[in-house]
Design a protein around this motif. Structure first.
Motif, short mmCIF file in Angstrom:
data_model
loop_
_atom_site.label_atom_id
_atom_site.label_comp_id
_atom_site.label_asym_id
_atom_site.label_seq_id
_atom_site.Cartn_x
_atom_site.Cartn_y
_atom_site.Cartn_z
N GLY B 53 58.38 88.32 50.23
CA GLY B 53 58.70 88.39 48.81
C GLY B 53 59.88 87.50 48.49
O GLY B 53 60.51 86.92 49.40
N SER B 55 63.36 87.39 45.76
CA SER B 55 64.17 87.92 44.68
C SER B 55 64.73 86.76 43.88
O SER B 55 65.40 85.89 44.44
CB SER B 55 65.31 88.78 45.22
OG SER B 55 64.82 89.94 45.85
N ARG B 92 62.55 91.17 41.93
CA ARG B 92 61.91 90.98 43.23
C ARG B 92 60.40 90.87 43.08
O ARG B 92 59.74 91.80 42.61
CB ARG B 92 62.25 92.11 44.19
CG ARG B 92 61.60 91.91 45.55
CD ARG B 92 62.28 92.64 46.65
NE ARG B 92 61.59 92.44 47.93
CZ ARG B 92 62.12 92.68 49.11
NH1 ARG B 92 63.34 93.13 49.19
NH2 ARG B 92 61.44 92.48 50.21
N LYS B 131 66.67 81.72 44.20
CA LYS B 131 65.70 82.57 44.88
C LYS B 131 66.20 82.94 46.26
O LYS B 131 66.79 82.11 46.99
CB LYS B 131 64.34 81.88 44.97
CG LYS B 131 64.28 80.68 45.88
CD LYS B 131 62.87 80.10 45.94
CE LYS B 131 62.57 79.23 44.75
NZ LYS B 131 61.30 78.52 44.83
N ARG B 132 66.00 84.20 46.59
CA ARG B 132 66.33 84.70 47.92
C ARG B 132 65.03 85.15 48.58
O ARG B 132 64.37 86.06 48.09
CB ARG B 132 67.31 85.87 47.84
CG ARG B 132 67.79 86.34 49.19
CD ARG B 132 68.97 87.29 49.07
NE ARG B 132 69.58 87.50 50.36
CZ ARG B 132 70.87 87.74 50.55
NH1 ARG B 132 71.68 87.82 49.53
NH2 ARG B 132 71.36 87.91 51.76
N HIS B 134 62.65 86.83 51.34
CA HIS B 134 62.64 87.97 52.25
C HIS B 134 61.56 87.72 53.30
O HIS B 134 60.44 87.32 52.95
CB HIS B 134 62.36 89.26 51.49
CG HIS B 134 63.35 89.51 50.38
ND1 HIS B 134 64.60 90.05 50.61
CD2 HIS B 134 63.28 89.26 49.05
CE1 HIS B 134 65.25 90.14 49.46
NE2 HIS B 134 64.47 89.66 48.49
N SER B 140 66.75 87.90 55.25
CA SER B 140 66.57 87.23 53.96
C SER B 140 67.57 86.09 53.86
O SER B 140 68.58 86.09 54.55
CB SER B 140 66.76 88.21 52.79
OG SER B 140 68.09 88.66 52.72
#
Lengths: 86, 170
Positions: B53, B55, B92, B131-132, B134, B140
């Motif tokens: 995903g 975030s 997210r 954007k982070r 995962h 992450s």
């Protein structure tokens, strides 16, 4: 003047609640804010992230600012590390 | 650009996803025979790592203001009537979720394609969005990106021409 800097992206967890408050001379410019934040980071952050700060832009709520632009009268600045939208 | 010709929004994924069909509806017009739409989705891998995903963090007020500037540039470039929808997600997102939609409507296809491409490139390289990623191992990391700092932009432009970075779409 009291200036509150809101930190975004990879800078966000450098300070509690993602904000830093600094005192700058009246009439300060963005370059002055950058210098003050870098010095603050050296003194207070476990990782001062100087390279990331050097590549970060400063903005008001309506525009990305240049180094010679004045700090907004409302004392609010956003610090924008390199962006990665999309 | 006439405000009625532009739909520029940030959508909190917690309040619902982005609807590409709605973006196409917005740019539809009896005067327009050409519609182009870009849809960016979260993909399941990046740089050899399995992504679960992303975030997204967005400076919403500044982003929407800059979106209006991107639209003005597109109008100047295509030099014809143009409707645009520029919508980006925050929060997210899971793999397969829509992160961004850009739709353009113009009298003919060439202008629609060009406006759509111009705007999505601006969104990716100039909008205050982070954007982070995962990963499946629980780690992450913030994606590398493009500097908006005037002293760094020239360096970044050269870097981008030399290699692709980040979790780009398409």
């Amino acid at each position: 003047m009291i200036v509150t800097l809101t930190l975004y992206g990879a800078l966000g967890d450098a300070a509690a609640d993602g904000r830093v408050t600094l005192t700058l001379d009246h009439g300060a410019r963005v370059a002055d804010a950058r210098q003050a934040l870098t010095e603050h980071a050296r003194a207070h952050w476990s990782d001062p992230r100087e390279s990331l700060l050097a590549r970060s832009a400063f903005a008001s709520d309506s525009a990305v600012l240049r180094e010679h632009d004045a700090v907004p009268d409302n004392g609010q600045l956003s610090v924008l590390p390199p962006v990665s939208g999309g | 650009m006439n405000p009625e010709m532009l739909d520029a929004r940030i959508v909190d994924i917690a309040e619902g996803g982005i609807d590409a069909a709605a973006a196409l509806d917005f740019v539809s017009d009896p005067r327009f025979g050409g519609l182009a739409c870009f849809v960016g989705k979260v993909r399941a891998q990046n740089l050899g790592r399995v992504v679960t995903g992303i975030s997204y963090q967005v400076h919403a007020a500044l982003a929407c203001n800059l979106f209006r500037g991107f639209a003005e540039r597109a109008v100047q470039a295509v030099d014809c009537e143009l409707k645009l929808s520029i919508v980006h997600a925050t929060g997210r997102l899971a793999v397969g979720d829509v992160a961004v939609v850009v739709a353009a409507g113009t009298p003919h296809r060439d202008e629609a394609f060009r406006a759509c491409r111009m705007v999505i490139e601006a969104v990716k390289h100039e909008a205050p969005i982070w954007k982070r990623e995962h990963y499946e191992d629980g780690d992450s990391a913030w994606s590398e990106g493009c500097s908006l700092c005037e002293t760094s932009r020239e360096h970044d432009a050269g870097h981008a021409r030399g290699q692709h970075h980040g979790h780009g779409h398409g």
